[in-house]
Design an enzyme around this catalytic site. Sequence first.
Site, PDB file in Angstrom:
ATOM      1  N   ALA A   1       0.844  -1.205   0.000  1.00  0.00           N
ATOM      2  CA  ALA A   1       0.000   0.000   0.000  1.00  0.00           C
ATOM      3  C   ALA A   1       0.881   1.258   0.000  1.00  0.00           C
ATOM      4  O   ALA A   1       0.602   2.226  -0.705  1.00  0.00           O
ATOM      5  CB  ALA A   1      -0.927  -0.003   1.213  1.00  0.00           C
ATOM      6  N   ASP A   2       1.951   1.221   0.776  1.00  0.00           N
ATOM      7  CA  ASP A   2       2.860   2.371   0.806  1.00  0.00           C
ATOM      8  C   ASP A   2       3.577   2.536  -0.527  1.00  0.00           C
ATOM      9  O   ASP A   2       3.785   3.648  -1.005  1.00  0.00           O
ATOM     10  CB  ASP A   2       3.907   2.199   1.914  1.00  0.00           C
ATOM     11  CG  ASP A   2       3.285   2.330   3.288  1.00  0.00           C
ATOM     12  OD1 ASP A   2       2.206   2.953   3.368  1.00  0.00           O
ATOM     13  OD2 ASP A   2       3.848   1.820   4.257  1.00  0.00           O
TER      14      ASP A   2
ATOM     15  N   LYS B   1      -9.760  -6.571 -18.343  1.00  0.00           N
ATOM     16  CA  LYS B   1      -9.177  -6.445 -19.681  1.00  0.00           C
ATOM     17  C   LYS B   1     -10.295  -6.291 -20.700  1.00  0.00           C
ATOM     18  O   LYS B   1     -11.350  -6.944 -20.573  1.00  0.00           O
ATOM     19  CB  LYS B   1      -8.350  -7.696 -20.030  1.00  0.00           C
ATOM     20  CG  LYS B   1      -7.071  -7.817 -19.225  1.00  0.00           C
ATOM     21  CD  LYS B   1      -6.335  -9.115 -19.495  1.00  0.00           C
ATOM     22  CE  LYS B   1      -5.099  -9.199 -18.604  1.00  0.00           C
ATOM     23  NZ  LYS B   1      -4.599 -10.570 -18.476  1.00  0.00           N
TER      24      LYS B   1
ATOM     25  N   LYS C   1      -6.248 -10.757  -9.151  1.00  0.00           N
ATOM     26  CA  LYS C   1      -4.835 -10.461  -9.437  1.00  0.00           C
ATOM     27  C   LYS C   1      -3.991 -11.141  -8.371  1.00  0.00           C
ATOM     28  O   LYS C   1      -3.915 -10.688  -7.231  1.00  0.00           O
ATOM     29  CB  LYS C   1      -4.610  -8.949  -9.417  1.00  0.00           C
ATOM     30  CG  LYS C   1      -3.184  -8.548  -9.769  1.00  0.00           C
ATOM     31  CD  LYS C   1      -3.078  -7.033  -9.909  1.00  0.00           C
ATOM     32  CE  LYS C   1      -1.684  -6.608 -10.281  1.00  0.00           C
ATOM     33  NZ  LYS C   1      -0.704  -6.949  -9.237  1.00  0.00           N
TER      34      LYS C   1
ATOM     35  N   GLU D   1       1.356 -16.133 -13.422  1.00  0.00           N
ATOM     36  CA  GLU D   1       2.028 -15.898 -12.144  1.00  0.00           C
ATOM     37  C   GLU D   1       2.414 -17.214 -11.496  1.00  0.00           C
ATOM     38  O   GLU D   1       1.597 -18.132 -11.381  1.00  0.00           O
ATOM     39  CB  GLU D   1       1.091 -15.164 -11.169  1.00  0.00           C
ATOM     40  CG  GLU D   1       0.634 -13.812 -11.633  1.00  0.00           C
ATOM     41  CD  GLU D   1       1.711 -12.739 -11.516  1.00  0.00           C
ATOM     42  OE1 GLU D   1       2.255 -12.585 -10.411  1.00  0.00           O
ATOM     43  OE2 GLU D   1       2.002 -12.079 -12.533  1.00  0.00           O
TER      44      GLU D   1
ATOM     45  N   LEU E   1       0.760  -3.324 -15.340  1.00  0.00           N
ATOM     46  CA  LEU E   1      -0.588  -2.764 -15.466  1.00  0.00           C
ATOM     47  C   LEU E   1      -0.699  -1.438 -14.738  1.00  0.00           C
ATOM     48  O   LEU E   1      -0.075  -1.232 -13.704  1.00  0.00           O
ATOM     49  CB  LEU E   1      -1.611  -3.728 -14.858  1.00  0.00           C
ATOM     50  CG  LEU E   1      -1.738  -5.087 -15.551  1.00  0.00           C
ATOM     51  CD1 LEU E   1      -2.662  -5.989 -14.756  1.00  0.00           C
ATOM     52  CD2 LEU E   1      -2.261  -4.919 -16.971  1.00  0.00           C
TER      53      LEU E   1
END
Length: 696
Positions: free
Chosen positions: A41-42, A299, A126, A183, A91
């Site tokens: 998040a950071d 997509k 994701k 992945e 992305l």
Amino acid sequence: MTEIEPLSEADAANEMMRLAKAIAHHNRLYHADDSPEISDADYDALVRRNNALEEAFPHLIRADSPNKLVGAAVEASPLAKVTHAQRMMSLDNAFADDDVAEFVARVRRFLNLPEEAAVGLTAEDKIDGLSCSLRYEQGVLVQAATRGDGSVGEDVTPNVRTISDIPEKLAGDAPDVFEIRGEIYMAKADFAALNAAQQKAEAKVFANPRNAAAGSLRQKDASVTAARPLRFLAHGWGEVSAVPAANQYDMMRLIESWGVPVSPLLGRFDSVADVLAHYRAIETRRAELPYDIDGVVYKVDRLDWQARLGFVAKAPRWAIAHKFPAERAQTTLEAIDIQVGRTGKLTPVGRLTPVTVGGVVVSNVTLHNRDEIGRLGVRPGDRVVVQRAGDVIPQVVENLTRDEARDPYVFPDHCPVCGSEAVAAEGEVDVRCTGGLICGAQKFERLRHFVSRGALDIEGLGEKSIAEFLELGWLDKGPADVFRLHEHRDELLAREGWKEKSVDNLFAAIEAKRQPDAARLLFGLGIRHVGAVTARDLLKRLVTLPALRMAVEQMNEMYRLEDGTRIPAPANYFEIDGVGTAVNEALRDFFHEPHNRALWDDLLSEVSPPPFVVETRASEVSGMTVVFTGKLETMSRDEAKAQAEALGAKAAGSVSAKTDLVVAGPGAGSKLKQAAALGIRVIDEADWAAIVAAAG
Ligand SMILES: [Zn+2]
């Protein structure tokens, strides 16, 4: 895009430079070293900020802009390099529903479609893994490569051949050349088991499943990879000799039919509302999924549209990743430990059963203070909800075991380091150790203060020497030991960095303080609320340190109940301006602690401060009563009072017939009016400074 505040070009350029460096640094830690030091998040926040700046200042975009690079360069890798036949993209991110609507609107504008035209989208979870490209020729796996920087990755073919999800041969009729992209990941349960085994073997423990997957795959010895439980999910393709379907969804189903796993959550939708509903459904199931995900990828389904949309910089125009907000997780609070800071503050730290939150394993949380523990009603053994949000330090946001009926956690009333009493002053939330100079956690900081310029001012006894002497055990008994350092003369001379001259100088500087100023000595003890000015005020009234101690002990005698419970003394007990309840109580705490009484006696056996006298200089205002009012711009109120005193004047808090002079700064109100009514002379700060200067 995030709006940015008004910013000068120079500031923007500066910030963009810092962001480029920071993002590159974190990329390297994440991709090359598999050991991130900030949360996702950071990291996303840094990227978002950079993107906003690049949008507002397009002419300032740097050659090393994070948007021109994907992932990390692979130069440090022991593995062979592979140049991708077709660049591996990353992305763009969406963080809000509006960003998704804007993405679809952009697609429509680019394709020149009417506003009501449906834009079919695929949506899938994701997965938080390691991107990999698998090249099949005539249906046979010939090469596998990591993403690397997008153009050049690492050859991990032998490693990938050990992953059971990845077939050596594709089932069915694949085109001659077909690169499947997806992945490589580690399931949560496998990750936990691996880390437990690593810990047992005293080997490297991984921060999160993604890092475990990366560390397991990028091995020179493929047998290490073979022993690790890696999985694979396909989400697209690279170079292909033929495109056997007309849209994304059907292509993915074909890939699945060849024996390569595809996300079971892949769906096809016709409206923004529908993909967002799918996003919410996935978000709800996130915790129970066997692997970590950090968002949902959309997509454009039609491949002819994808081709027209093409790419911008490193990302396709036809896809976007909709990220989840900060993650929360449930776990057990196993214990509450108390840490003592350098200033004596007791901070409770929660020890957790390790849990993955936002992609990082969390095993400690700060519980801030006693009040926070009370607010949450937590006790060891409770189930708690832990959150990692914008900040890196995770926190407990909810207690699931909350039960008002049981006994609450009892915050310690003694310091776990030195055993002295630990108290919270009236109106304060922090509990502090009263051990001060004898507390191991505080010793260094306190001794440094004791010898500092405002206190004893011992030249040559700096931080480094204090740390060295503490280490040697020469300052164990506190500040009195400073005056016994000479006993270690021979040992000190034998140490590196100490010459006869420097040792003699140090000891001479210490000996010169055998008759220290009593107020400086009192200030040097670091009693809470007893600053330099208060120390002087106290000694002006009480003259010697033994008299001060006696007065405090007398106050203790007078203001306690029969059972010994302390009750507050009147705020004006000492009848000293600026000495109120906070100082009174701090003095009582200090002398109540036996360790401190022993330290005090020990110190006064080494030094003999003469009775305190205020030295004054003759001046224009000697003997006068002066009132300061309004905002003083070049000095603090305390400093002004000290100056008046040094000039033989008395500083008073209010204007009366006895007032001789008023020094008024901007914003002076009623006191100025009173002075005018009484016909008292009024001067400004500059006039005052002139009087001080004239006295020499
Ligand atoms: Zn302590």
